[in-house]
Design a protein around this motif. Structure first.
Motif, short mmCIF file in Angstrom:
data_model
loop_
_atom_site.label_atom_id
_atom_site.label_comp_id
_atom_site.label_asym_id
_atom_site.label_seq_id
_atom_site.Cartn_x
_atom_site.Cartn_y
_atom_site.Cartn_z
N PHE A 146 -11.33 -27.98 -9.59
CA PHE A 146 -11.78 -27.64 -8.24
C PHE A 146 -13.28 -27.52 -8.21
O PHE A 146 -13.89 -27.04 -9.16
CB PHE A 146 -11.18 -26.30 -7.80
N ASP A 147 -13.89 -27.92 -7.08
CA ASP A 147 -15.33 -27.78 -6.92
C ASP A 147 -15.74 -26.32 -6.86
O ASP A 147 -16.60 -25.88 -7.58
CB ASP A 147 -15.79 -28.49 -5.64
N ASN A 148 -15.08 -25.57 -5.96
CA ASN A 148 -15.49 -24.18 -5.79
C ASN A 148 -14.35 -23.25 -6.21
O ASN A 148 -13.56 -22.78 -5.42
CB ASN A 148 -15.88 -23.93 -4.33
N GLN A 149 -14.29 -23.00 -7.50
CA GLN A 149 -13.19 -22.22 -8.07
C GLN A 149 -13.16 -20.79 -7.56
O GLN A 149 -12.09 -20.25 -7.26
CB GLN A 149 -13.31 -22.19 -9.59
N THR A 150 -14.33 -20.19 -7.45
CA THR A 150 -14.40 -18.78 -7.07
C THR A 150 -13.86 -18.57 -5.66
O THR A 150 -13.07 -17.66 -5.41
CB THR A 150 -15.85 -18.27 -7.16
N ALA A 151 -14.29 -19.42 -4.74
CA ALA A 151 -13.84 -19.29 -3.35
C ALA A 151 -12.34 -19.54 -3.25
O ALA A 151 -11.62 -18.83 -2.53
CB ALA A 151 -14.60 -20.27 -2.45
N LEU A 152 -11.84 -20.52 -3.98
CA LEU A 152 -10.42 -20.83 -3.94
C LEU A 152 -9.60 -19.66 -4.50
O LEU A 152 -8.59 -19.26 -3.92
CB LEU A 152 -10.13 -22.10 -4.74
N TYR A 153 -10.05 -19.13 -5.62
CA TYR A 153 -9.38 -17.99 -6.24
C TYR A 153 -9.24 -16.86 -5.23
O TYR A 153 -8.16 -16.32 -5.01
CB TYR A 153 -10.17 -17.52 -7.47
N GLU A 154 -10.34 -16.51 -4.59
CA GLU A 154 -10.33 -15.38 -3.67
C GLU A 154 -9.47 -15.67 -2.44
O GLU A 154 -8.77 -14.79 -1.92
CB GLU A 154 -11.77 -15.02 -3.28
N MET A 155 -9.50 -16.91 -1.98
CA MET A 155 -8.70 -17.30 -0.82
C MET A 155 -7.21 -17.11 -1.13
O MET A 155 -6.45 -16.56 -0.33
CB MET A 155 -9.01 -18.76 -0.48
N ILE A 156 -6.78 -17.57 -2.29
CA ILE A 156 -5.37 -17.45 -2.66
C ILE A 156 -4.99 -16.00 -2.90
O ILE A 156 -4.01 -15.49 -2.36
CB ILE A 156 -5.06 -18.32 -3.90
N ARG A 157 -5.79 -15.32 -3.68
CA ARG A 157 -5.49 -13.93 -4.01
C ARG A 157 -5.32 -13.08 -2.75
O ARG A 157 -4.31 -12.40 -2.56
CB ARG A 157 -6.59 -13.34 -4.90
N SER A 158 -6.31 -13.15 -1.86
CA SER A 158 -6.29 -12.27 -0.69
C SER A 158 -5.14 -12.64 0.26
O SER A 158 -4.50 -11.76 0.82
CB SER A 158 -7.64 -12.30 0.03
N ASN A 159 -4.86 -13.91 0.41
CA ASN A 159 -3.78 -14.29 1.33
C ASN A 159 -2.40 -13.98 0.77
O ASN A 159 -1.50 -13.63 1.53
CB ASN A 159 -3.91 -15.76 1.71
N VAL A 160 -2.24 -14.09 -0.54
CA VAL A 160 -0.96 -13.70 -1.14
C VAL A 160 -0.77 -12.20 -0.96
O VAL A 160 0.29 -11.73 -0.53
CB VAL A 160 -0.91 -14.09 -2.64
N GLU A 161 -1.82 -11.45 -1.25
CA GLU A 161 -1.74 -9.99 -1.11
C GLU A 161 -1.40 -9.58 0.33
O GLU A 161 -0.50 -8.78 0.57
CB GLU A 161 -3.09 -9.37 -1.53
N ASN A 162 -2.10 -10.19 1.30
CA ASN A 162 -1.84 -9.86 2.71
C ASN A 162 -0.44 -10.25 3.14
O ASN A 162 0.23 -9.52 3.86
CB ASN A 162 -2.86 -10.56 3.62
N THR A 163 -0.01 -11.43 2.71
CA THR A 163 1.32 -11.90 3.11
C THR A 163 2.40 -10.97 2.57
O THR A 163 3.35 -10.63 3.28
CB THR A 163 1.54 -13.33 2.58
N LEU A 164 2.23 -10.53 1.33
CA LEU A 164 3.22 -9.62 0.76
C LEU A 164 3.18 -8.26 1.45
O LEU A 164 4.22 -7.67 1.73
CB LEU A 164 2.99 -9.45 -0.75
N ARG A 165 1.98 -7.80 1.76
CA ARG A 165 1.85 -6.49 2.40
C ARG A 165 2.50 -6.51 3.79
O ARG A 165 3.14 -5.55 4.20
CB ARG A 165 0.39 -6.08 2.49
N ASN A 166 2.35 -7.63 4.49
CA ASN A 166 2.85 -7.71 5.87
C ASN A 166 4.30 -8.16 5.96
O ASN A 166 4.80 -8.38 7.05
CB ASN A 166 1.99 -8.70 6.67
N ARG A 167 4.98 -8.31 4.84
CA ARG A 167 6.28 -8.97 4.89
C ARG A 167 7.34 -8.20 5.65
O ARG A 167 8.29 -8.80 6.15
CB ARG A 167 6.77 -9.34 3.50
N GLU A 168 7.18 -6.90 5.74
CA GLU A 168 8.20 -6.13 6.46
C GLU A 168 7.95 -6.16 7.97
O GLU A 168 8.84 -5.85 8.74
CB GLU A 168 8.19 -4.65 6.01
N MET A 169 6.73 -6.51 8.36
CA MET A 169 6.38 -6.37 9.78
C MET A 169 6.79 -7.59 10.60
O MET A 169 7.18 -8.60 10.10
CB MET A 169 4.88 -6.13 9.91
#
Ligand code: ADP
Ligand code: MG
Length: 323
Positions: free
Chosen positions: A300-323
């Motif tokens: 990947f060209d921009n590994q850091t940005a991709l890492y953070e994009m995946i991490r934060s969206n996985v975390e948010n999706t899991l947190r919001n799963r009951e709602m």
């Protein structure tokens, strides 16, 4: 010529699973909507891939088994915007130099099909035969004429498990194609091709997994994440169920894995790993999936940005799963 083909075969055809992958990718490229794969003896004894795609024209058959005989690369520019999966023109020549290959193919326009056999690179037969539209390729006795390479293979069970992985990834990556996979007469899975990724997960991994999936679908700064996250309760003891596709190619990538696992961090126990099927899509210019065509690497060209994009969206999706 034969020696060169056999050496080239080492690049493309490492083991039965690589044969299956190449043949199925050819079937996909041919526009098939249904693909059946049957193996025997871990794919060492036999691999049969049958598709309902375009078929190969009579005059193109012999050519298809020559080295660098791809019909898919029209110009050097194509190398930089590869849409079809195969583009090296080496699979059929490589496979047929180290196995006994039987091809039956028919195009829609032709009234009869052709049966073509080639063994260890030598043509054995070329005859007309009644056949349905599409292509069926049978590969028997892989590495029969290269004993050193044959010795390097693992047990049929292990080779079959590699083929199983390849088949699962191909089915997950192509929801609109119906796949049928049979191992030693045992029906492993059957997908409908109706485009529903969740149903494919059900067909392959069963009810427990598929009833506990959290959908994810986000786009941020040109990167799309789409697929399903397993409920943290269906965790696994290895990373085999962290399944990633980058622009339609199955990859193993430490950065994506790490980002996924960090997103799950507050839910997972130590030494446990999530179940996830994630399609990552981005501008092809931002990623190099062809570091090595037969490997699963990606850069990947921009590994850091991709890492953070995946991490934060996985975390948010899991947190919001009951709602
Ligand atoms: P590549 O896929 O890189 O072009 P291959 O050696 O895998 O090279 O295949 C050679 C050619 O044979 C392809 O370009 C295609 O024209 C033809 N071919 C192979 N498999 C099929 C198939 N299942 N259906 C139609 N054409 C096929
Ligand atoms: Mg190919």
């Amino acid at each position: 010529k034969n020696t060169i083909d056999q050496i080239a075969a080492g690049e493309v055809v490492e083991r039965p699973a690589s044969v299956v992958k190449e043949l199925v990718e050819n079937a996909i490229d041919s526009g098939a909507t249904a693909i059946t794969v049957e193996i025997k003896g871990g794919g060492i004894d036999m691999i049969r891939v049958t598709d309902n795609g375009s078929g190969i024209e009579k005059s193109e058959i012999r050519k298809a088994f020559k080295r660098h005989a791809t019909s898919k690369l029209k110009s050097i520019d194509d190398l930089f915007k590869i849409h079809s999966l195969g583009f090296r023109g080496e699979a059929l020549s490589s496979i047929s130099s180290v196995a006994q290959v039987d091809l039956i193919t028919k195009t829609r326009e032709d009234l009869v099909g052709i049966r073509y056999s080639i063994s260890g690179g030598e043509e054995v037969c070329f005859e007309e035969i009644g056949a349905p539209d599409g292509t069926s390729l049978i590969v028997r006795n892989l590495f029969f004429n290269t004993p050193a390479r044959k010795k390097f293979l693992k047990t049929p069970q292990t080779e079959a498990s590699y083929i199983g992985d390849v088949m699962e990834h191909l089915a997950l990556d192509n929801p609109t194609i119906s796949f049928h996979y049979i191992n030693n007469r045992d029906d492993k899975f059957n997908t409908s091709g109706n485009g529903d990724l969740k149903e494919i997960i059900y067909r392959i991994y069963g009810r427990d997994v598929s009833l506990n999936l959290v959908p994810i679908n986000v786009t941020e700064r040109g990167v799309t994440l789409e697929g399903y996250l397993g409920e943290p309760s269906i965790n696994r003891s290895n990373r085999n169920f962290e399944i990633f596709f980058v622009n339609g190619r199955y990859v193993k990538d430490k950065i994506v894995s790490k980002a996924l696992e960090e997103g799950y961090k507050q839910y997972l126990m130590m030494h446990k790993f999530p179940f996830a099927v994630l399609h990552i899509r981005m501008d092809p210019a931002m990623v190099d999936v062809n570091v090595h065509p037969a490997k699963l690497e990606v850069r990947f060209d921009n590994q850091t940005a991709l890492y953070e994009m995946i991490r934060s969206n996985v975390e948010n999706t899991l947190r919001n799963r009951e709602m």
